[in-house]
Design a protein around this motif. Structure first.
Motif, PDB file in Angstrom:
ATOM      1  N   TYR A 287      38.163  52.102  38.745  1.00 36.98           N
ATOM      2  CA  TYR A 287      37.296  51.090  39.521  1.00 36.98           C
ATOM      3  C   TYR A 287      37.338  49.728  38.659  1.00 36.98           C
ATOM      4  N   GLY A 288      38.501  49.557  38.163  1.00 35.26           N
ATOM      5  CA  GLY A 288      38.683  48.111  37.317  1.00 35.26           C
ATOM      6  C   GLY A 288      37.951  48.049  35.910  1.00 35.26           C
ATOM      7  N   THR A 289      37.666  49.183  35.531  1.00 36.56           N
ATOM      8  CA  THR A 289      36.794  49.276  34.155  1.00 36.56           C
ATOM      9  C   THR A 289      37.593  49.340  33.117  1.00 36.56           C
ATOM     10  N   LEU A 290      38.978  49.611  33.234  1.00 37.18           N
ATOM     11  CA  LEU A 290      39.908  49.826  32.015  1.00 37.18           C
ATOM     12  C   LEU A 290      40.881  48.628  31.915  1.00 37.18           C
ATOM     13  N   ALA A 291      41.379  48.155  33.306  1.00 40.89           N
ATOM     14  CA  ALA A 291      42.301  47.203  33.022  1.00 40.89           C
ATOM     15  C   ALA A 291      42.251  46.248  34.388  1.00 40.89           C
ATOM     16  N   ALA A 292      43.066  45.134  34.352  1.00 38.20           N
ATOM     17  CA  ALA A 292      43.104  44.452  35.606  1.00 38.20           C
ATOM     18  C   ALA A 292      44.502  44.701  36.243  1.00 38.20           C
ATOM     19  N   LEU A 293      44.660  45.378  37.189  1.00 36.56           N
ATOM     20  CA  LEU A 293      46.085  45.832  37.431  1.00 36.56           C
ATOM     21  C   LEU A 293      46.753  44.303  38.131  1.00 36.56           C
ATOM     22  N   THR A 294      48.037  44.237  37.844  1.00 35.79           N
ATOM     23  CA  THR A 294      48.757  43.171  38.414  1.00 35.79           C
ATOM     24  C   THR A 294      49.450  43.701  39.445  1.00 35.79           C
TER      25      THR A 294
ATOM     26  N   ASP B 112      39.293  36.438  39.815  1.00 34.98           N
ATOM     27  CA  ASP B 112      39.928  36.552  40.987  1.00 34.98           C
ATOM     28  C   ASP B 112      41.567  36.772  40.741  1.00 34.98           C
ATOM     29  N   LEU B 113      42.099  38.124  41.182  1.00 32.06           N
ATOM     30  CA  LEU B 113      43.169  38.335  41.075  1.00 32.06           C
ATOM     31  C   LEU B 113      43.960  38.248  42.461  1.00 32.06           C
ATOM     32  N   SER B 114      43.622  37.519  42.949  1.00 32.77           N
ATOM     33  CA  SER B 114      44.260  37.208  44.646  1.00 32.77           C
ATOM     34  C   SER B 114      45.867  36.673  44.380  1.00 32.77           C
TER      35      SER B 114
ATOM     36  N   LEU C  40      35.868  41.822  38.485  1.00 32.40           N
ATOM     37  CA  LEU C  40      37.291  41.776  39.090  1.00 32.40           C
ATOM     38  C   LEU C  40      37.183  41.935  40.567  1.00 32.40           C
ATOM     39  N   ILE C  41      37.817  40.785  41.043  1.00 32.82           N
ATOM     40  CA  ILE C  41      37.759  41.021  42.707  1.00 32.82           C
ATOM     41  C   ILE C  41      39.434  40.561  43.182  1.00 32.82           C
ATOM     42  N   ALA C  42      39.667  41.086  44.262  1.00 33.62           N
ATOM     43  CA  ALA C  42      40.966  40.390  44.846  1.00 33.62           C
ATOM     44  C   ALA C  42      40.505  40.210  46.403  1.00 33.62           C
ATOM     45  N   GLY C  43      40.760  41.271  47.142  1.00 33.46           N
ATOM     46  CA  GLY C  43      40.449  41.098  48.582  1.00 33.46           C
ATOM     47  C   GLY C  43      38.891  41.004  49.002  1.00 33.46           C
ATOM     48  N   GLY C  44      38.158  41.919  47.809  1.00 33.95           N
ATOM     49  CA  GLY C  44      36.566  41.841  48.029  1.00 33.95           C
ATOM     50  C   GLY C  44      36.199  42.748  48.676  1.00 33.95           C
TER      51      GLY C  44
ATOM     52  N   MET D 103      27.577  30.713  38.260  1.00 34.49           N
ATOM     53  CA  MET D 103      28.609  31.776  38.124  1.00 34.49           C
ATOM     54  C   MET D 103      30.091  31.012  38.220  1.00 34.49           C
ATOM     55  N   SER D 104      30.962  31.257  37.124  1.00 37.56           N
ATOM     56  CA  SER D 104      32.226  30.545  37.317  1.00 37.56           C
ATOM     57  C   SER D 104      33.243  31.542  37.666  1.00 37.56           C
ATOM     58  N   ARG D 105      34.342  30.916  38.431  1.00 36.73           N
ATOM     59  CA  ARG D 105      35.460  31.696  39.027  1.00 36.73           C
ATOM     60  C   ARG D 105      36.690  31.366  38.466  1.00 36.73           C
ATOM     61  N   PHE D 106      37.344  32.302  37.692  1.00 32.57           N
ATOM     62  CA  PHE D 106      38.868  32.217  37.090  1.00 32.57           C
ATOM     63  C   PHE D 106      39.805  32.772  37.988  1.00 32.57           C
TER      64      PHE D 106
END
Length: 394
Positions: free
Chosen positions: A166-173, A48-50, A28-32, A1-4
């Motif tokens: 639950y992150g299924t439509l867009a990645a919030l920034t 990883d959106l951290s 999609l993960i941030a704090g996890g 598994m790769s991590r971006f």
């Protein structure tokens, strides 16, 4: 598994666009801290959106805060506390339920999961406090919606649509939320020894009164270490809270003499209700959160107890029923949803095997499922973002 791990929205757009071209889904993960919610994912890549963290602006006088979606709740709550303000929807912290104590809940995760605590009965859900956001869609396109003020608009209310997706439509920034002053004083009235039916009647009477109850829950014997307790929270200026508590206690005299709890004890008690703390140690039990009409809460708990080994408690005046189920192969899904009638049952904690075989979210009626599919197609036609987190086919 790769991590971006993109460092800015432009990199995020490129990563999502590449995933679309390859048709390779991203988790999609941030704090996890919320990876235990929904169906477990086994995607080839993690996004990883951290890096999208930090408070962008805070205007206490305007009651508005803007922050990167990966900003920790601890940081936001600390900044708000300095100005005696708060997120009024009382976001839940379920790390103890999911064994993710080392993770940091984020504002984006709270909004994406639409998590609200006991104060929801007065202040609404998380989605009601989102003013605007920036995000990258499943098409790899950056977009924004809403703004920094509350106003009526026509068309899609996109902030509300993102909340609970639950992150299924867009990645919030980035998200902008409204905040409110924290209460000067807090008091809890606790009635002892009521059964579920009497407790629901007491909760209903309190909520229909003029005393602005901001929390209404019932902890049966076995859940509360002090025996059955029906609890009601009042918040506001000190003199107002004192007068309202006295009047409410008098109006509820038919249910018993209410014990009064002050600020410190009240805050600890309601934090436990918010986070389902009575069930945190029951690691061998599947946990469900059922939303029903308040008058139907006791009946649901009784019906489920006929079929399963279960513990329960009520929040939201009886409209939210927490169920902790032991020794059920499907986590209790068939019995709970069979007893539910009108309402929604969400699986909050279970083994990966149960979360894979049982729909964690309430199955949708055909018309609603078709609408959800069309919305998904608009934002993420290749189903790249959190594919399968909420429903197997989305």
């Amino acid at each position: 598994m790769s991590r971006f791990a993109p460092r800015d929205p432009r990199e995020l757009e490129a990563i999502v666009a590449d995933a679309v071209a390859r048709e390779e889904p991203l988790e999609l993960i941030a704090g996890g801290s919320k990876r235990g919610l929904g169906r477990p994912l086994q995607h080839p890549h993690t996004l990883d959106l951290s890096a999208f963290a930090g408070i962008r602006s805070y205007e206490p006088e305007e009651l508005v805060l803007t922050a990167g979606a990966a900003t920790s709740m601890a940081e936001i709550e600390a900044v708000l506390a300095e100005k005696r303000q708060m997120l009024a929807f009382e976001p839940c912290d379920w790390r103890a339920l999911h064994g993710s104590a080392a993770c940091a809940p984020t504002i984006g995760g709270v909004i994406a999961c639409n998590l609200a605590g006991p104060r929801r009965i007065r202040q609404g859900a998380a989605r009601d406090h989102v003013l605007g956001f920036h995000a990258v869609s499943g098409r790899g396109e950056a977009f924004k919606a809403g703004g920094r003020v509350v106003k009526n608009v026509t068309g899609y209310d996109l902030p509300k649509l993102m909340a609970g997706s639950y992150g299924t439509l867009a990645a919030l920034t980035e998200v902008t939320v409204k905040v409110l002053p924290a209460p000067e004083a807090t008091c809890t009235l606790a009635l002892a020894g009521l059964d579920d039916g009497a407790a629901q009647r007491a909760l209903g009477a309190a909520l229909s009164s003029s005393h602005e109850v901001s929390g209404a829950a019932h902890l049966p014997a076995g859940v509360s270490t002090d025996g059955a307790r029906t609890i009601l929270r009042l918040e506001g200026p000190g003199t107002s809270v004192e007068a309202r508590a006295k009047a409410l206690g008098h109006e509820l005299a038919a249910f018993g003499t209410a014990e009064l709890m002050g600020d410190a004890a009240s805050l600890a008690l309601w934090r436990g209700v918010r986070d389902a703390a009575p069930f945190a140690a029951l690691g061998d039990r599947a946990l469900w959160r059922c939303s029903v009409a308040p008058s139907e809460g006791p009946a649901l708990a009784a019906l489920v107890a006929q079929a399963l080994a279960v513990r329960h408690f009520f929040d939201w005046g009886g409209g939210l029923v927490w169920l902790a189920v032991k020794d059920a192969e499907d986590g209790g899904a068939a019995a709970i949803r069979g007893a539910l009638g009108r309402g929604y049952a969400t699986l909050i904690r279970a083994s990966d095997a149960v979360r894979t075989s049982v729909p964690p979210f309430q199955p949708q009626e055909p018309a609603l499922a078709a609408l959800a599919s069309r919305v998904k197609a608009q934002f993420d036609p290749r189903r790249i973002l959190n594919r399968g987190r909420m429903y197997r086919d989305l």
